[in-house]
Design an enzyme around this catalytic site. Structure first.
Site, PDB file in Angstrom:
ATOM      1  N   TRP B 222       0.839  -1.263   0.258  1.00 34.21           N
ATOM      2  CA  TRP B 222      -0.314   0.339  -0.239  1.00 34.21           C
ATOM      3  C   TRP B 222       0.742   1.696  -0.246  1.00 34.21           C
ATOM      4  O   TRP B 222       1.786   0.595   1.012  1.00 34.21           O
ATOM      5  CB  TRP B 222      -1.253   0.369   1.477  1.00 34.21           C
ATOM      6  CG  TRP B 222      -2.121  -1.028   1.473  1.00 34.21           C
ATOM      7  CD1 TRP B 222      -2.119  -1.663   1.844  1.00 34.21           C
ATOM      8  CD2 TRP B 222      -2.919  -1.885   0.478  1.00 34.21           C
ATOM      9  NE1 TRP B 222      -3.478  -3.162   1.854  1.00 34.21           N
ATOM     10  CE2 TRP B 222      -3.725  -2.284   0.549  1.00 34.21           C
ATOM     11  CE3 TRP B 222      -3.631  -0.163  -0.250  1.00 34.21           C
ATOM     12  CZ2 TRP B 222      -5.560  -2.316  -0.037  1.00 34.21           C
ATOM     13  CZ3 TRP B 222      -4.961  -0.239  -1.232  1.00 34.21           C
ATOM     14  CH2 TRP B 222      -5.560  -1.013  -1.280  1.00 34.21           C
ATOM     15  N   LYS B 223       0.663   2.175  -0.938  1.00 35.10           N
ATOM     16  CA  LYS B 223       0.784   3.755  -0.535  1.00 35.10           C
ATOM     17  C   LYS B 223       0.385   4.177   0.904  1.00 35.10           C
ATOM     18  O   LYS B 223      -1.104   4.755   0.313  1.00 35.10           O
ATOM     19  CB  LYS B 223       0.679   4.322  -1.883  1.00 35.10           C
ATOM     20  CG  LYS B 223       1.584   5.303  -1.681  1.00 35.10           C
ATOM     21  CD  LYS B 223       1.699   6.844  -2.622  1.00 35.10           C
ATOM     22  CE  LYS B 223       2.296   7.377  -2.977  1.00 35.10           C
ATOM     23  NZ  LYS B 223       3.623   8.784  -1.893  1.00 35.10           N
ATOM     24  N   TRP B 224       1.152   4.412   1.710  1.00 39.22           N
ATOM     25  CA  TRP B 224       0.088   4.910   3.084  1.00 39.22           C
ATOM     26  C   TRP B 224      -0.311   6.460   3.293  1.00 39.22           C
ATOM     27  O   TRP B 224       0.940   7.025   2.395  1.00 39.22           O
ATOM     28  CB  TRP B 224       1.097   4.257   4.106  1.00 39.22           C
ATOM     29  CG  TRP B 224       1.543   2.823   4.707  1.00 39.22           C
ATOM     30  CD1 TRP B 224       2.426   2.032   4.054  1.00 39.22           C
ATOM     31  CD2 TRP B 224       0.400   1.933   4.448  1.00 39.22           C
ATOM     32  NE1 TRP B 224       2.442   1.148   4.323  1.00 39.22           N
ATOM     33  CE2 TRP B 224       0.840   0.589   4.728  1.00 39.22           C
ATOM     34  CE3 TRP B 224      -0.753   2.123   5.380  1.00 39.22           C
ATOM     35  CZ2 TRP B 224       0.227  -0.269   4.622  1.00 39.22           C
ATOM     36  CZ3 TRP B 224      -1.736   0.572   5.596  1.00 39.22           C
ATOM     37  CH2 TRP B 224      -0.789  -0.637   5.163  1.00 39.22           C
ATOM     38  N   GLU B 371      -3.330   5.547   0.167  1.00 38.09           N
ATOM     39  CA  GLU B 371      -2.823   6.579  -1.212  1.00 38.09           C
ATOM     40  C   GLU B 371      -2.944   6.282  -1.800  1.00 38.09           C
ATOM     41  O   GLU B 371      -2.813   6.672  -3.434  1.00 38.09           O
ATOM     42  CB  GLU B 371      -1.972   7.604  -0.565  1.00 38.09           C
ATOM     43  CG  GLU B 371      -1.710   9.217  -1.243  1.00 38.09           C
ATOM     44  CD  GLU B 371      -0.597   9.707  -1.010  1.00 38.09           C
ATOM     45  OE1 GLU B 371       0.483   9.523   0.096  1.00 38.09           O
ATOM     46  OE2 GLU B 371       0.069  10.840  -1.531  1.00 38.09           O
ATOM     47  N   GLY B 372      -2.447   4.602  -2.550  1.00 34.83           N
ATOM     48  CA  GLY B 372      -2.605   4.233  -3.443  1.00 34.83           C
ATOM     49  C   GLY B 372      -1.485   2.953  -3.482  1.00 34.83           C
ATOM     50  O   GLY B 372      -1.542   2.393  -2.279  1.00 34.83           O
TER      51      GLY B 372
END
Ligand SMILES: [Zn+2]
Ligand SMILES: [Zn+2]
Lengths: 325, 526
Positions: B222-224, B371-372
């Site tokens: 994950w993009k945290w 975030e992505g």
């Protein structure tokens, strides 16, 4: 204001001499106006009769059309206004044709400085100090933070910026009357002989200066130049045109602004100025206070500008009565 | 000092980042040691002279200037150091202007009893611009928008070095950086020793553009939605650095205190909550803790911070950065076990079978406040900067809103004759029910050159009011604004602030009355 002469008084629209029905630098149309110089906050159109120096009348004719009735008065000449009052026009060192007005009536002497400066300026006659009882002075830069640096220092900055950017031009915002011609003349005095390019709004005023014997060297209009002609050149425009769409015809202009206000950094930064040039045609704090000390009037009246500090200084420096008018 | 004063002055009037870098680089190249080192320190972190207090300047000026004249001037100028530099009535001393290092030395040696006389004497040796620079140096408040990163970039440019190389050596060195300049100016010179347990330049990701990646070669995380930080611990002291290399340890003392190990780790700082996988709060909650130098116990209790770790750069004295990601990851998984789980956990690897699964995960990212997605090549070393082909970020789709153009401001440099900075607003209620527009954001990119010309023309034709460089525009033009997220903000009248807003489309086809309401945006607050 114990010793204030009763024969002249400050009004909202200028200084009024009731006995003669004359005004000095009135901001509304009047029957008889004495005009110190051609800047628009001093010279307005529409007066019945104007008394001013030759260059000032030429400037007014350029801006407002020929005056219907005028007395041309040379520096040092005296004119009778009536009611026993005489007016003598003396150089103020501000712009071409700028004058102080010495008023005399029954042995009382009042000097209205108009705008003035004490520094040398190749485009106009130097300020002539005159002893007086009442001094009515400007105070545009009436704060002690305003000490204008020598103009040579500022022009060195301008020329260095120009040399640094041969592909760009330096665009100097400068008032069309006075400042622009002074900068050009000072550059010429330093041996700068390149063509200087002008915004269209500058053209006629520069021609007027030349007609009055102020040589400005090779000038050309931006409108007649190509983009490549303007690379590495100085271009002068009115301050209002600095970030106008007009600038898109210039090669990546570096924004300079020649003004006494540039002494304060935020003033330049807020306007997006990249090269501030502290060049002023007004007296700075030292000139304002030095002139009051030198002329030693019994009273000082302060007209337009920042008066609080100067009034306070007068009291604190044991100078004569000082008031805001 | 004059050369430094000139640099400072030019930086103040320069808006372009590249021009600022060029100015600083030229100064660093042309100025001798140790002046340039002190100047560099002053421009970035600021030097601290304990004897010079905020009130000292006013007090020194009061010894020579009438207090009312000073206060009238201060009101007009707006800045104490600048007022003092201009108003100072200079008494000639016969001494030449001090160099930067001489001034630093004198100011470092001042005590409370000598500061007034010594500062006055220094001021007497300088012209107004020099006095301004001296006073800014003395108070440590340059405020010219020069980040450490920009200064290091300028340093690299000055001496033809790679900025990542400079970053590598920079940290752990003290002003005036004699070793650093010695190394930079003589190519054969020995580089200053790199302290393994010091800040390391971050590895950055490229945006993923359309291409599909081979999932055998890339690991997915994950993009945290927090802030990227680096933890640097030497067993005694632990420091936290932001992505720009600025130290932010003071804002998160509970994190530093829970990290007793000798290691450098890369991770995402988050606060506890119930999104982002059920454990972290949204970026909005983290905002409450950012930008504060000191934190209270209540804040730490209300917004408990933790770090989700994703890389291990140095362990003990061993630099692991040249190892492939798979090996670093294995060692990271072992190392996390030494840290308290309430403060540190692992960024889990997403086990996706195929690309379609990832497309779906990205679609759902917003609902979970991620975030992505991040893609990391399994074989890649940890490389400073943004190198192509190793790390990719795939952000969630932006949000959009229809807003009304309210104000426009001229840009700078090449855009100085264009109105290119736009403030736009949304309605407090439907306009037919008396709703008004309140600004919700500002954007100065997202449009093409053609659109910029069109917008500039529109603004000039529809100006309602002018305030210096700002124009108020007739409220008729709808702009579709894209933004990454929106959060509550006390600084704005609308109570909202957008992250990364940009102009997505000009909607000249849409009547302003149909633009979004503030409540529509409130519903998007995450
Ligand atoms: Zn004037
Ligand atoms: Zn005036």
């Amino acid at each position: 204001m114990s010793s204030a002469p009763g024969w002249l008084r400050p009004e909202r629209h200028g200084i009024y001499l009731p006995g003669t029905d004359c005004w000095i630098d009135p901001s509304i149309p009047v029957a008889r106006a004495l005009v110190t110089h051609g800047h628009s906050d001093h010279a307005r159109g529409g007066h019945g009769h104007v008394i001013a120096t030759g260059p000032t009348l030429s400037i007014m004719a350029l801006r407002y059309g020929e005056q219907p009735s005028a007395d041309r008065i040379d520096y040092g000449d005296t004119i009778e206004l009536g009611d026993g009052t005489n007016a003598t026009f003396l150089p103020a060192g501000h712009v071409l044709g700028s004058a102080q007005i010495l008023l005399e009536r029954q042995g009382e002497r009042v000097v209205v400085t108009g705008d003035y400066k004490r520094r040398p300026d190749p485009t106009c006659a130097p300020f002539e100090p005159v002893a007086c009882d009442v001094l009515i002075t400007e105070a545009t830069f009436g704060l002690p933070v305003f000490v204008h640096p020598p103009i040579g220092q500022e022009l060195d900055k301008l020329l260095a910026a120009l040399a640094e950017r041969p592909d760009r031009c330096v665009l100097v915002g400068a008032y069309a009357l006075g400042k622009a011609q002074r900068i050009i003349a000072e550059l010429r005095a330093r041996g700068f002989s390149d063509t200087i390019y002008l915004h269209g709004a500058m053209e006629r005023m520069c021609a007027l200066y030349e007609a009055h014997g102020v040589p400005l060297g090779p000038l050309a209009l931006v409108a007649d130049a190509t983009l490549d002609d303007l690379r590495g050149r100085i271009v002068i425009c009115p301050p209002s045109a600095l970030s106008d769409r007009w600038t898109r015809r210039l090669p990546d202009p570096l924004q300079a602004f020649a003004s006494g206000w540039m002494r304060v950094r935020q003033r330049g930064v807020q306007r997006g100025i990249e090269l501030p040039l502290v060049i002023s045609d007004h007296a700075d704090w030292e000139e304002l206070t030095g002139t009051i000390v030198e002329l030693a009037p019994q009273e000082t009246w302060i007209t337009h500008g920042r008066e609080d500090a100067l009034v306070h200084w007068c009291g604190w420096s044991a100078s004569p009565n000082c008031s805001i008018v | 000092m004059e050369r430094f004063a000139q640099l400072l002055d030019r930086l103040i009037y320069t808006r372009s980042r590249n021009d600022k870098i060029a100015l600083v680089a030229a100064y660093l190249r042309d100025t001798p040691d140790p002046d340039r080192g002190w100047a560099l320190a002053a421009l970035t972190s600021g030097l601290d002279f304990p004897a010079v207090k905020a009130s000292t300047i006013r007090d020194v000026v009061a010894t020579r200037v009438d207090p009312l004249l000073y206060s009238l001037s201060r009101d007009f100028v707006g800045d104490t150091a600048e007022t003092a530099s201009l108003i100072w009535p200079r008494l000639p001393t016969g001494e030449p202007p001090p160099t930067v290092s001489e001034a630093v030395e004198i100011m470092a040696g001042m005590s409370r009893s000598t500061v007034m006389a010594q500062l006055a004497r220094l001021l007497d040796r300088l012209e107004p611009d020099g006095r301004f620079a001296l006073l800014k140096l003395a108070t440590g408040a340059m405020r010219i928008g020069l980040s450490g990163r920009l200064a290091r970039t300028a340093f690299a440019q000055a001496f033809g070095l790679d900025v990542e190389q400079v970053e590598e050596h920079w940290h752990g060195l003290r002003p005036p950086y004699a070793d650093l300049f010695a190394w930079a100016t003589s190519p054969e010179g020995a580089a200053p020793a790199i302290d393994p347990l010091a800040f390391k330049p971050f590895m950055l990701a490229h945006p993923l553009e359309e291409a599909q990646l081979d999932l055998a070669e890339f690991a997915v995380e994950w993009k945290w939605d927090g802030i990227r930080i680096q933890l640097v611990g030497d067993g005694n002291v632990t420091r936290l650095f932001s992505r720009g290399g600025e130290e932010i340890s003071g804002a998160f003392p509970e994190i530093a205190a829970a990290y007793p190990i000798r290691a450098v780790m890369d991770g995402e700082l988050l606060v506890r909550g119930d999104v982002q996988g059920g454990e972290a709060a949204s970026f909005n909650a983290l905002q409450q803790r950012l930008g504060r130098k000191k934190v209270t116990g209540a804040m730490m209790a209300d917004y408990p911070a933790f770090v989700r770790l994703y890389d291990l750069l140095v362990e003990e004295d061993e630099d692991l950065r040249s190892l492939p990601w798979t090996e670093r990851r294995a060692r990271l998984e072992r190392a996390v076990a030494q840290l308290p789980p309430e403060r540190f956990d692992l960024s889990q690897i997403i086990a996706a079978q195929d690309w379609a699964t990832l497309v779906q995960l990205r679609e759902d990212a917003r609902s979970q406040a991620y975030e992505g997605l991040m893609f990391k090549r399994r074989e890649s070393a940890y490389m400073a900067g943004r190198k192509v082909g190793h790390w990719y970020k795939w952000k969630r789709q932006p949000l959009t809103a229809d807003c009304v153009l309210m104000y426009a401001q001229r840009g700078s440099g090449k855009r100085s004759s264009y109105y290119s900075d736009y403030t736009f607003g949304c309605w407090t209620a439907p306009p037919e029910q008396g709703g008004e527009l309140l600004p919700v954001g500002k954007a100065y990119f997202g449009f093409t050159d053609e659109e910029l010309k069109w917008l500039d023309g529109f603004i000039r034709r529809h100006t309602a009011n002018r305030f210096g460089p700002v124009r108020e525009v007739e409220k008729t033009l709808v702009l579709e604004v894209a933004f990454d997220s929106i959060h509550l903000s006390r600084r704005h009248k609308s109570g909202l602030a957008m992250r990364f807003p940009r102009i997505a489309r000009i909607r000249s086809d849409k009547p302003a009355e149909e633009a979004n309401l503030i409540v529509d945006l409130m519903a998007l607050v995450s």
